[in-house]
Write a protein that holds these residues in place. Structure first.
Motif, PDB file in Angstrom:
ATOM      1  N   VAL A 258     -17.821   9.657 -25.286  1.00  0.00           N
ATOM      2  CA  VAL A 258     -18.823  10.838 -25.578  1.00  0.00           C
ATOM      3  C   VAL A 258     -18.757  11.176 -26.470  1.00  0.00           C
ATOM      4  N   ALA A 259     -17.803  11.550 -27.642  1.00  0.00           N
ATOM      5  CA  ALA A 259     -18.333  12.196 -28.898  1.00  0.00           C
ATOM      6  C   ALA A 259     -18.936  11.929 -29.720  1.00  0.00           C
ATOM      7  N   ARG A 260     -18.726  10.151 -29.882  1.00  0.00           N
ATOM      8  CA  ARG A 260     -19.663   9.462 -30.914  1.00  0.00           C
ATOM      9  C   ARG A 260     -21.085   9.794 -30.308  1.00  0.00           C
ATOM     10  N   MET A 261     -21.698   9.216 -29.368  1.00  0.00           N
ATOM     11  CA  MET A 261     -22.665  10.078 -28.652  1.00  0.00           C
ATOM     12  C   MET A 261     -23.783  11.296 -28.531  1.00  0.00           C
ATOM     13  N   ALA A 262     -22.186  12.239 -28.054  1.00  0.00           N
ATOM     14  CA  ALA A 262     -23.031  13.278 -28.798  1.00  0.00           C
ATOM     15  C   ALA A 262     -23.432  13.715 -30.057  1.00  0.00           C
ATOM     16  N   GLU A 263     -22.300  13.306 -31.128  1.00  0.00           N
ATOM     17  CA  GLU A 263     -22.811  13.304 -32.603  1.00  0.00           C
ATOM     18  C   GLU A 263     -24.122  12.642 -32.932  1.00  0.00           C
ATOM     19  N   HIS A 264     -24.499  11.790 -32.246  1.00  0.00           N
ATOM     20  CA  HIS A 264     -25.664  10.886 -32.717  1.00  0.00           C
ATOM     21  C   HIS A 264     -27.305  11.208 -31.891  1.00  0.00           C
ATOM     22  N   ASP A 265     -26.701  12.013 -31.136  1.00  0.00           N
ATOM     23  CA  ASP A 265     -27.775  12.689 -30.047  1.00  0.00           C
ATOM     24  C   ASP A 265     -27.824  12.983 -29.009  1.00  0.00           C
ATOM     25  N   PRO A 266     -28.836  14.637 -29.756  1.00  0.00           N
ATOM     26  CA  PRO A 266     -28.885  16.398 -28.780  1.00  0.00           C
ATOM     27  C   PRO A 266     -29.260  16.247 -27.491  1.00  0.00           C
ATOM     28  N   ILE A 267     -29.938  15.058 -27.127  1.00  0.00           N
ATOM     29  CA  ILE A 267     -30.648  15.122 -26.142  1.00  0.00           C
ATOM     30  C   ILE A 267     -29.277  14.196 -25.391  1.00  0.00           C
ATOM     31  N   ALA A 268     -28.308  13.368 -25.853  1.00  0.00           N
ATOM     32  CA  ALA A 268     -26.823  13.098 -24.978  1.00  0.00           C
ATOM     33  C   ALA A 268     -26.333  14.601 -24.718  1.00  0.00           C
ATOM     34  N   GLN A 269     -26.422  14.999 -26.111  1.00  0.00           N
ATOM     35  CA  GLN A 269     -24.850  16.046 -26.110  1.00  0.00           C
ATOM     36  C   GLN A 269     -25.352  16.951 -24.838  1.00  0.00           C
ATOM     37  N   TRP A 377     -15.710  19.661 -29.543  1.00  0.00           N
ATOM     38  CA  TRP A 377     -16.271  19.963 -30.726  1.00  0.00           C
ATOM     39  C   TRP A 377     -18.115  19.633 -30.527  1.00  0.00           C
ATOM     40  N   LEU A 378     -18.588  18.103 -30.642  1.00  0.00           N
ATOM     41  CA  LEU A 378     -19.103  17.611 -30.811  1.00  0.00           C
ATOM     42  C   LEU A 378     -20.514  17.819 -29.792  1.00  0.00           C
ATOM     43  N   LEU A 379     -19.823  18.533 -28.720  1.00  0.00           N
ATOM     44  CA  LEU A 379     -20.391  18.882 -27.285  1.00  0.00           C
ATOM     45  C   LEU A 379     -21.032  20.154 -27.196  1.00  0.00           C
ATOM     46  N   SER A 380     -20.102  20.803 -28.023  1.00  0.00           N
ATOM     47  CA  SER A 380     -20.422  22.198 -28.502  1.00  0.00           C
ATOM     48  C   SER A 380     -21.170  22.926 -29.632  1.00  0.00           C
ATOM     49  N   LYS A 381     -21.300  21.426 -30.435  1.00  0.00           N
ATOM     50  CA  LYS A 381     -22.015  21.815 -31.694  1.00  0.00           C
ATOM     51  C   LYS A 381     -23.525  21.760 -31.693  1.00  0.00           C
ATOM     52  N   GLY A 382     -23.697  23.550 -32.144  1.00  0.00           N
ATOM     53  CA  GLY A 382     -24.979  23.233 -32.150  1.00  0.00           C
ATOM     54  C   GLY A 382     -25.569  23.625 -30.696  1.00  0.00           C
ATOM     55  N   SER A 383     -24.918  23.931 -29.709  1.00  0.00           N
ATOM     56  CA  SER A 383     -25.419  24.352 -28.373  1.00  0.00           C
ATOM     57  C   SER A 383     -24.541  25.402 -27.952  1.00  0.00           C
ATOM     58  N   VAL A 384     -25.753  26.334 -27.008  1.00  0.00           N
ATOM     59  CA  VAL A 384     -25.260  27.615 -26.669  1.00  0.00           C
ATOM     60  C   VAL A 384     -24.845  27.243 -25.132  1.00  0.00           C
ATOM     61  N   SER A 385     -25.581  26.758 -25.048  1.00  0.00           N
ATOM     62  CA  SER A 385     -25.621  25.951 -23.223  1.00  0.00           C
ATOM     63  C   SER A 385     -24.272  25.378 -23.417  1.00  0.00           C
ATOM     64  N   ASN A 386     -23.669  24.574 -24.226  1.00  0.00           N
ATOM     65  CA  ASN A 386     -22.199  23.554 -24.282  1.00  0.00           C
ATOM     66  C   ASN A 386     -21.223  24.723 -24.394  1.00  0.00           C
ATOM     67  N   SER A 387     -22.003  25.182 -25.204  1.00  0.00           N
ATOM     68  CA  SER A 387     -19.943  26.730 -25.601  1.00  0.00           C
ATOM     69  C   SER A 387     -20.287  26.724 -24.555  1.00  0.00           C
TER      70      SER A 387
END
Length: 615
Positions: A258-269, A377-387
């Motif tokens: 999950v972390a790896r995919m979220a790190e590399h693709d905002p759509i997956a995030q 951390w990587l799911l919330s990075k730059g994402s208001v909705s995930n935060s």
């Protein structure tokens, strides 16, 4: 685009060509010996093709890629052979001219047919070894110079069609190949390796099979394109489901994925969040978090939660529980009860194997928490909705507790998650008001831990992260909250210039005009003797100067009549700074100009007050 032919249709073409070659051999009038030899080779090849048809039609989960590629190559070779044989039908003067090249062409045809038979034998042996158990490691003729593709085919075929032990072994081999280089990863994805890996992960036949599949997918998911292939194959719902209901060792590998995919693709995030991945991650992160019953010293998260209960701000269930505890137990007992309730909510709602988690190796538990913290951390990075989703799952309380109790990687990644959530709150007023109310227990817990890290922890990286978070929350603090500003001002004198610079940056967010309480905060900064260390900071590196000058300008604009600024000769410093400010920072230059003007106005007013006009 034309619809792709079925494998049976692909096989029908070379079989038809083989039949045409047989008839052409019978009609040949020249090179009859050579034509007869070609006929024998083609007949053997035709038998292999017909056997392949029978196998394909009787195998429900066939891995088609090697069959399609090799059959297409066989068809090309048979087509060339048919053209050659047809030239042998008539004799005459023209045939004598062509004869010189025909002998060479026959030698080429023999070689091509030998290669095609070797390739067909190999592809049939793959399926035979898969169905009978075992992984094919020999190479076909077409891959003598590049063994990667046939190896990949063999491993994928085993994962898709073989017995469980072979599927696990093949997934491990693919994971190893993917680690070697980018080309191998590209080949694995292009040859259809992702769907059978996801199937192996989803089936949950054994923890070993799921771990092997997750590891292979993790090694593939190192760029956006491959991450999106996994997502297109419906991998994200599969991954989230495994995260919900698998053993801890499997969840560990899946959390890393999950972390790896979220790190590399905002759509997956964002897709992970829509599939509700955040709840199990927070729940796994909170395993054992609220089990200790007592805390001493400064207010803890438990006491904050209890205070909040007494104010009647929690749900009715929790309030009733608190009242019952109040009748029979001390405050510490009530705190323990609320802790157990939160722990039960974290584990019980999602059906995790509680006994398994309690009996699991502590090292596995720790590594799982670390992996979940990285994923959050990587799911919330730059994402208001995930935060926002993290704050809605009691994630802030969990993160605060872990920052308080843990050390090393886990503490660091939890702090980085908080940094991303607070950054999202800074940019989004709705999230800020919902998650960081001044009377909110999670908000209080987070702020307490951030201040403690700034005050007590000696690691500059952790201090910088905590200071950054406090700066992002600058707008939530009332004017009376002077201890926060006092602590930040103290960090302006930190021996580490990066920590001092981050403190100046954070203080700038308190004092900037966009902050409704900027005047009150500016006065507090000056009252806490913030000007002398700020002036020293201006002598540091360019980055420190930038944030130091910005803060100094805000102080001058809001408290221009301060004696501390006059004693520090702030006006002279700013006049010197404006001449050296880089032209690439026009906004800073304009801010300095405004501050200079403001200080000059105050200086003129003071001068007139001290020397009134006397005729």
């Amino acid at each position: 685009m034309a619809e792709e032919k079925s494998v049976e249709e692909e096989l029908s073409l070379p079989i038809l060509l083989a039949e045409q070659i047989r008839k052409a051999v019978e009609e040949a009038e020249s090179f009859k010996v050579e034509c007869s030899e070609v006929g024998r080779q083609v007949e053997r090849l035709s038998q292999m093709l017909r056997f392949a048809v029978r196998f394909v039609t009787s195998t429900p989960s066939l891995y088609e890629r090697p069959v399609r590629c090799i059959v297409a190559d066989v068809a090309k070779n048979l087509d060339r052979t048919l053209t050659l044989i047809r030239k042998c039908k008539h004799s005459g003067l023209l045939r004598c001219v062509v004869t010189i090249t025909s002998a060479t062409d026959f030698r080429k045809a023999f070689n091509l047919l030998d290669a095609s038979m070797g390739d067909m034998k190999w592809v049939l042996s793959i399926f035979d070894s898969v169905t009978s158990g075992g992984i094919q490691v020999s190479l076909p003729p077409f891959a003598n110079n590049d063994p990667i593709i046939p190896w990949v085919w063999s491993f994928i075929a085993s994962i898709q069609m073989g017995p469980l032990p072979d599927r696990v072994e093949a997934a491990i081999e693919l994971a190893s190949l993917a680690l070697d280089n980018e080309r191998n990863k590209k080949i694995i994805v292009e040859e259809g390796g992702v769907p059978p890996l996801l199937k192996l992960l989803k089936e949950g036949a054994s923890p070993d099979s799921q771990i092997a599949a997750a590891t292979a997918l993790l090694n593939l998911a190192t760029d956006q394109e491959r991450v999106r292939v996994i997502a297109r194959e419906q991998g994200i719902p599969v991954i989230v489901q495994v995260l919900f209901d698998s053993s801890m060792k499997v969840q560990l590998g899946v959390a890393d994925l999950v972390a790896r995919m979220a790190e590399h693709d905002p759509i997956a995030q964002e897709e992970f969040a829509r599939e509700n991945a955040i709840r199990p991650l927070v729940s796994l992160l909170s395993i054992d978090v609220f089990l200790d019953q007592h805390n001493h010293g400064k207010p803890s998260i438990h006491s904050i939660v209890q205070d909040h209960k007494q104010m009647g701000k929690k749900t009715s269930t929790i309030t009733i529980t608190a009242k019952k505890q109040k009748q029979n137990h001390s405050t510490d007992s009530r705190s323990s009860s609320s802790s157990s309730l939160y722990y039960s909510d974290a584990i019980g709602r999602y059906g995790y194997h509680r006994k398994d988690s309690e009996n699991e190796n502590p090292e596995v538990k720790l590594q799982l928490k670390i992996s979940c913290a990285v994923a959050l951390w990587l799911l919330s990075k730059g994402s208001v909705s995930n935060s926002r989703r993290i704050t809605e799952t009691k994630g802030l309380l969990c993160l605060a507790k872990l920052i308080e109790k843990e050390q090393g990687e886990l503490q660091n990644h939890c702090l980085m998650t908080v940094t991303e959530i607070t950054a999202a709150a800074e940019s989004n007023a709705e999230l800020r008001h919902a998650a960081f109310k001044t009377n909110s227990p999670p908000a209080k817990a987070i702020v307490e831990e951030l201040l403690r890290v700034i005050r007590e922890v000696s690691n500059p990286l952790l201090q910088i992260a905590a200071i950054k978070s406090i700066g992002s929350l600058a707008r939530i603090f009332p004017a009376r909250e002077t201890r926060v500003l006092g602590l930040l001002v103290k960090q302006l004198s930190n021996k580490n210039p990066d920590v001092a610079t981050e403190a100046a940056f954070a203080l700038g967010k308190f004092a900037c005009p966009e902050n409704f309480l900027c005047v009150e905060h500016s006065k507090t900064i000056i009252e806490n003797d913030g000007v002398p260390p700020l002036m020293r900071l201006l002598r540091a590196n360019e980055w420190s100067q930038y944030h130091g000058l910005t803060l100094l300008c805000y102080l001058a604009l809001h408290v221009g009549n301060s004696e501390a600024l006059e004693q520090a000769r702030a006006l002279t410093v700013l006049e010197g700074a404006i001449r050296s400010v880089n032209s690439q920072n026009p906004s800073l230059k304009e801010l300095i100009s405004k501050a200079i003007y403001h200080l000059e106005v105050y200086r003129s007013g003071i001068h007139l007050h001290r020397h009134p006009y006397a005729p």
